[in-house]
Motif scaffolding. Structure first.
Motif, PDB file in Angstrom:
ATOM      1  N   LEU A   1       9.696  53.552 -14.006  1.00 27.82           N
ATOM      2  CA  LEU A   1      10.595  53.087 -15.070  1.00 27.82           C
ATOM      3  C   LEU A   1      10.123  51.754 -15.647  1.00 27.82           C
ATOM      4  N   TYR A   2       9.643  50.858 -14.788  1.00 32.24           N
ATOM      5  CA  TYR A   2       9.050  49.626 -15.310  1.00 32.24           C
ATOM      6  C   TYR A   2       7.947  49.965 -16.319  1.00 32.24           C
TER       7      TYR A   2
ATOM      8  N   VAL B   1       9.570  51.544 -19.607  1.00 32.05           N
ATOM      9  CA  VAL B   1      10.612  50.842 -20.367  1.00 32.05           C
ATOM     10  C   VAL B   1      10.225  49.418 -20.761  1.00 32.05           C
ATOM     11  N   LEU B   2       9.569  48.685 -19.861  1.00 30.93           N
ATOM     12  CA  LEU B   2       9.340  47.267 -20.112  1.00 30.93           C
ATOM     13  C   LEU B   2       8.194  47.041 -21.096  1.00 30.93           C
TER      14      LEU B   2
ATOM     15  N   ARG C   1      13.233  41.177 -20.996  1.00 32.77           N
ATOM     16  CA  ARG C   1      14.508  41.898 -20.823  1.00 32.77           C
ATOM     17  C   ARG C   1      14.877  41.794 -19.348  1.00 32.77           C
TER      18      ARG C   1
ATOM     19  N   ASP D   1      19.200  42.668 -18.433  1.00 31.41           N
ATOM     20  CA  ASP D   1      19.763  43.910 -18.974  1.00 31.41           C
ATOM     21  C   ASP D   1      18.889  45.129 -18.699  1.00 31.41           C
ATOM     22  N   VAL D   2      17.604  44.926 -18.374  1.00 34.78           N
ATOM     23  CA  VAL D   2      16.710  46.060 -18.109  1.00 34.78           C
ATOM     24  C   VAL D   2      16.014  45.916 -16.750  1.00 34.78           C
ATOM     25  N   TYR D   3      15.308  44.787 -16.548  1.00 31.66           N
ATOM     26  CA  TYR D   3      14.531  44.630 -15.312  1.00 31.66           C
ATOM     27  C   TYR D   3      15.412  44.690 -14.063  1.00 31.66           C
TER      28      TYR D   3
ATOM     29  N   PRO E   1      18.576  45.930 -13.513  1.00 32.64           N
ATOM     30  CA  PRO E   1      19.138  47.246 -13.174  1.00 32.64           C
ATOM     31  C   PRO E   1      18.114  48.205 -12.562  1.00 32.64           C
ATOM     32  N   ILE E   2      16.874  48.171 -13.061  1.00 31.55           N
ATOM     33  CA  ILE E   2      15.841  49.024 -12.455  1.00 31.55           C
ATOM     34  C   ILE E   2      15.542  48.559 -11.028  1.00 31.55           C
TER      35      ILE E   2
END
Length: 479
Positions: free
Chosen positions: A357-358, A361-362, A367, A370-372, A374-375
């Motif tokens: 996912l990293y 998405v990244l 982020r 809000d992103v890093y 939660p993953i």
């Protein structure tokens, strides 16, 4: 098997005595110190550099030298513990760690500090090899994964607390306090240890160590570790790196031949007759490639690419270890009941999914929360179900007489592949520096996700089914 052989195994003891719990607390405190000391030292680098006015390459040996010495002495410590006595070795290991800590805090220059850290590493290797071995014989077989899980949770908390504790001590006093804080706690353990720890060893041990195999094995692991660590500075293709690596690898066949003929060898080859032990070391090699290097890659992402402050980086990185600390004891209890195979496989898959996912998405835009973060929750759950479970899986079918050697072998696998994974990830990130800035991290995340995926596949296909109690009843399932 005969009925006589099966009867004791069918109804193993389940009660854990007060003395066993107290012994676990004592050894876990020291293990916590070893872990927290390593993570706290990382934040002390700028302060040490200012005090000593030395180069970054010299300072790196404060960590690198420690890692090389720990890996080199783990097997020796495990063998001596089984042959001479776990408590007999554990307490001097604590004393050595204390002396190294005190000397590190008093260091007048970089050379002294590096030498003192190597003394610490010898003590750390002894503690890592014996801390579990000295208490596990007092726990019934069907409760040992839980005990190891508690130790793993403490280690995770140490990793979390280390940077925060280190920052607080440096701000309030000095980087030297990071080392001096070990001294009073080690003294307490040295006072309580002789009263709370029961002596145990291999009942068939003669005390005759393979005095040729010990230096061969130490030189082999030490040379390989030195080559891996120095490859980060010299480069993978440097002739010196290649020479040290070849020298270490060339010594291994000689060590294995001696281990096959010695009554108390450095490497207990009979341990690999157990499917669980073989599968654990194979799966753990892939897992270790990804584990430490994953945290390093994300730390570099946050600080170097996203330009986040130390405070923000610490808050973002703390999530996964904190969650893992909560899950580690629970996964240990579950492993005692249902076995290790699917807990390790699912946990490793969760870690792989997180890093994938990293990758997906990244990007170069920060982020963090809000992103890093939660993953990172996914990764934290995966680590919590696996990091301590690997250790209990490797010891799940091993008789108590071999706990020291078995635990040391598993931890040597960890240390070597931790270092190898870090070197590979640093190389991948550096190779992508001249591109868009993110490409090196994307390569690193794919490598890390692949390591976790391979660990899941190896353990799912090779680790024996059922709990250790089930296999104790049916001995054919253990081999």
């Amino acid at each position: 098997m005969s009925n006589d052989a099966q009867a004791p195994a069918a109804t193993p003891p389940t009660e854990i005595t007060r003395e066993a719990w107290l012994a676990l607390i004592v050894t876990t405190i020291v293990f916590f110190l070893v872990v927290i000391d390593v993570s706290a030292v990382n934040v002390a680098f700028p302060s040490i550099s200012d005090d000593f006015d030395t180069s970054e390459s010299s300072l790196s040996w404060i960590i690198s030298g420690y890692n090389v010495f720990v890996a080199a002495f783990l097997l020796v410590a495990g063998r001596l513990a089984d042959s001479l006595g776990r408590r007999r070795l554990f307490l001097p290991g604590v004393a050595i760690f204390l002396v190294g800590s005190l000397a590190s805090g008093l260091a007048p220059d970089t050379g002294w500090l590096i030498a003192a850290r190597m003394v610490q590493a010898v003590g750390g290797a002894v503690i890592a090899a014996t801390a579990l071995a000295v208490v596990l014989p007092d726990f019934p077989p069907n409760r040992r994964s839980m005990a190891i899980g508690l130790t793993g949770a403490t280690g995770a908390l140490g990793a979390v607390a280390g940077p925060a504790v280190g920052s607080f001590i440096i701000d309030a006093w000095s980087w030297r306090g990071i080392f001096w804080m070990n001294v009073p706690i080690c003294l307490v353990v040295l006072v309580l240890g002789p009263r709370l720890l029961r002596e145990s060893k291999d009942p068939n041990a003669t005390g005759r160590i393979d005095y040729l195999g010990v230096p061969i094995g130490t030189a082999a692991i030490g040379s390989i570790m030195f080559a891996i660590v120095q490859s980060e500075r010299w480069g993978l293709g440097d002739p010196r790196v290649i020479a040290f690596f070849i020298m270490g690898v060339a010594l291994i066949p000689w060590l294995l031949r001696r281990s096959a003929t010695q009554p108390e060898p450095l490497i207990e080859l009979g341990l690999f007759g157990y499917r669980s032990f073989r599968a654990t070391n194979a799966g753990l090699a892939f897992y270790s490639l990804a584990f430490t290097s994953g945290f390093l890659a994300n730390s570099l992402l946050l600080q170097d690419l996203w330009d986040q402050s130390i405070t923000t980086t610490g808050k973002a990185l703390v999530v996964a270890p904190l969650i893992s600390a909560g899950f580690a004891p629970l996964s240990g209890r579950l492993a005692d009941r249902v076995g290790h195979r699917w807990i390790l496989a699912v946990g490793s898959l969760l870690c792989s999914a997180g890093y994938l996912l990293y990758f997906l998405v990244l990007d170069t835009e920060p982020r963090v929360f809000d992103v890093y973060v939660p993953i990172s929750v996914i990764v934290g759950i995966g680590i919590g179900t696996t990091i301590a479970t690997w250790a209990s899986a490797g010891l799940s079918d091993i008789e108590p007489a071999k706990f020291g050697t078995a635990n040391a072998t598993v931890r040597t696998t960890q240390q070597v592949f931790y270092a190898l994974g870090i070197s590979i990830v640093i190389t991948l990130i550096a190779a992508g520096t001249g591109l868009d800035g993110l490409q090196g991290f994307r390569w690193a995340w794919l490598f890390i996700a692949g390591g976790y995926l391979m660990a899941a596949l190896v353990v799912a296909t090779t680790f024996p089914a059922g709990s250790s109690h089930d296999r104790l009843v049916d001995d054919t399932a253990r081999r």
